[in-house]
Design an enzyme around this catalytic site. Sequence first.
Site: not given
Ligand SMILES: C[C@H](CCC[C@@H](C)[C@H]1CC[C@H]2[C@@H]3[C@H](O)C[C@@H]4C[C@H](O)CC[C@]4(C)[C@H]3C[C@H](O)[C@]12C)C(=O)SCCNC(=O)CCNC(=O)[C@H](O)C(C)(C)COP(=O)(O)OP(=O)(O)OC[C@H]1O[C@@H](n2cnc3c(N)ncnc32)[C@H](O)[C@@H]1OP(=O)(O)O
Length: 383
Positions: A123, A153
């Site tokens: 993050h 970010d």
């Molecule tokens: C400090 C910030 C982070 C702040 C985030 C906050 C704003 C939010 C964090 C928690 C949220 C709250 C929480 O969710 C609870 C509530 C939910 C409610 O809905 C809303 C209110 C909430 C209170 C909610 C409010 C806020 O949103 C929060 C407080 C950062 O630093 S952000 C920067 C992060 N880093 C990056 O973006 C760099 C690139 N990405 C990554 O490195 C990774 O994506 C990451 C971030 C490490 C996550 O890893 P993860 O394992 O989860 O994902 P990935 O490896 O990337 O894989 C994605 C998988 O998802 C599949 N997929 C994606 N789209 C689809 C789709 N359309 N259909 C099907 N599947 C999909 C994809 O195929 C991947 O699957 P696999 O894992 O099987 O390969």
Amino acid sequence: MALHGVRVVELAGLAPAPLCGMILADFGASVVRVDRTPHSAVSTDVQGRGKRSLALDLKRPLGSAALRRLSCAADVLIEPFRHGVMEKLGLGPDVLLQENPRLIYARLTGFGQTGKYANSAGHDINYLALSGVLSKMGRKDENPYAPLNLLADFAGGGVICALGIITALYERTKSGKGQIIDASMVEGVAYISSFLWKSQNLGLWNRPRGENMLDSGAPFYETYKTSDGKFMAVGAIEPQFYEQLIKGLGLDSDKLPSQLSFSDWPKMKKKFASIFAQKTQAEWCNIFDGTDACVTPVLSFDDVASHQHNKQRRSFIRNDQEEISPRPAPLLSRTPAVPSCKRDPFIGEHTEEVLLEYGFTKQEIAKLYSDKVIEIRKPKSNL
Ligand SMILES: C[C@H](CCC[C@@H](C)[C@H]1CC[C@H]2[C@@H]3[C@H](O)C[C@@H]4C[C@H](O)CC[C@]4(C)[C@H]3C[C@H](O)[C@]12C)C(=O)SCCNC(=O)CCNC(=O)[C@H](O)C(C)(C)COP(=O)(O)OP(=O)(O)OC[C@H]1O[C@@H](n2cnc3c(N)ncnc32)[C@H](O)[C@@H]1OP(=O)(O)O
């Protein structure tokens, strides 16, 4: 608007990619956010302004095929996953660029597409740390301190990625070709910190963290508490501005150590703090507004939109839900951004509309729906 006619497909992510998409939407691009299905009740994208939402299951072959069709008709794809995720879905740049050589494929990650950490989670704070910039931040004798998640970010991530996209769009007008953007937040934040690197030989950073001019070491570059519990920000660097600060504080510079006497800085900070504590924020504004002392109030989110300067420039806007947010910047004189006043989209709210627009037939949409590859959500069900 400047980006009118540019079609963007943004795969839903956490924070940086949503900002990138919102910037493009604010400046006129048509941005479709591809949300996951089955979706959670609320989107995690709080920067959905001006976007439409298409809920699509990319893990199903029909879902990834649908995304390929969308990409064929898009100018820009923004993907926010760690390296390898898109390739696993069969949606890597080699595939999508072969099908649409004009596509700008923007990959916004923390660590980039290659290197030891490319596959690791992380993050903002981790990217900031790896860039070296975090080591410079924090007060004397305290641990490094990350300024919210603004730097990696958003500044080094969302904004730098948007810059890459705009640059690639411009280049495409000459070459007719798309390209891949590898936007690593580590590198983005390092790049925006070029000043820190390039100013090292000026002696600006020779002292330990928290003891330099711009890192809270200097009394004239600091925040001070006022008698009503608010704060003033002081940035009086140049001698002529420092002199006005001293005057506004009711001090006599002849009786003070010189501005750049490092050893006197801690003592001077205490002196300034005790003086600022004697008046309210409004009283200090009365003293310093209209001067060149470089002293401004530290405004809260509650106060910022009603501050006279911000009001005069209409720097903050209100949407249909009466929510206040910053107006897009910068201001372009002929083709300024016109941010949407509507609420952010619900997940799947525009699924049908977007697919029709991208050339899917009603029958194809019905099949995707009955196969649960897409979700269609009508707004009234969310009210
Ligand atoms: C400090 C910030 C982070 C702040 C985030 C906050 C704003 C939010 C964090 C928690 C949220 C709250 C929480 O969710 C609870 C509530 C939910 C409610 O809905 C809303 C209110 C909430 C209170 C909610 C409010 C806020 O949103 C929060 C407080 C950062 O630093 S952000 C920067 C992060 N880093 C990056 O973006 C760099 C690139 N990405 C990554 O490195 C990774 O994506 C990451 C971030 C490490 C996550 O890893 P993860 O394992 O989860 O994902 P990935 O490896 O990337 O894989 C994605 C998988 O998802 C599949 N997929 C994606 N789209 C689809 C789709 N359309 N259909 C099907 N599947 C999909 C994809 O195929 C991947 O699957 P696999 O894992 O099987 O390969």
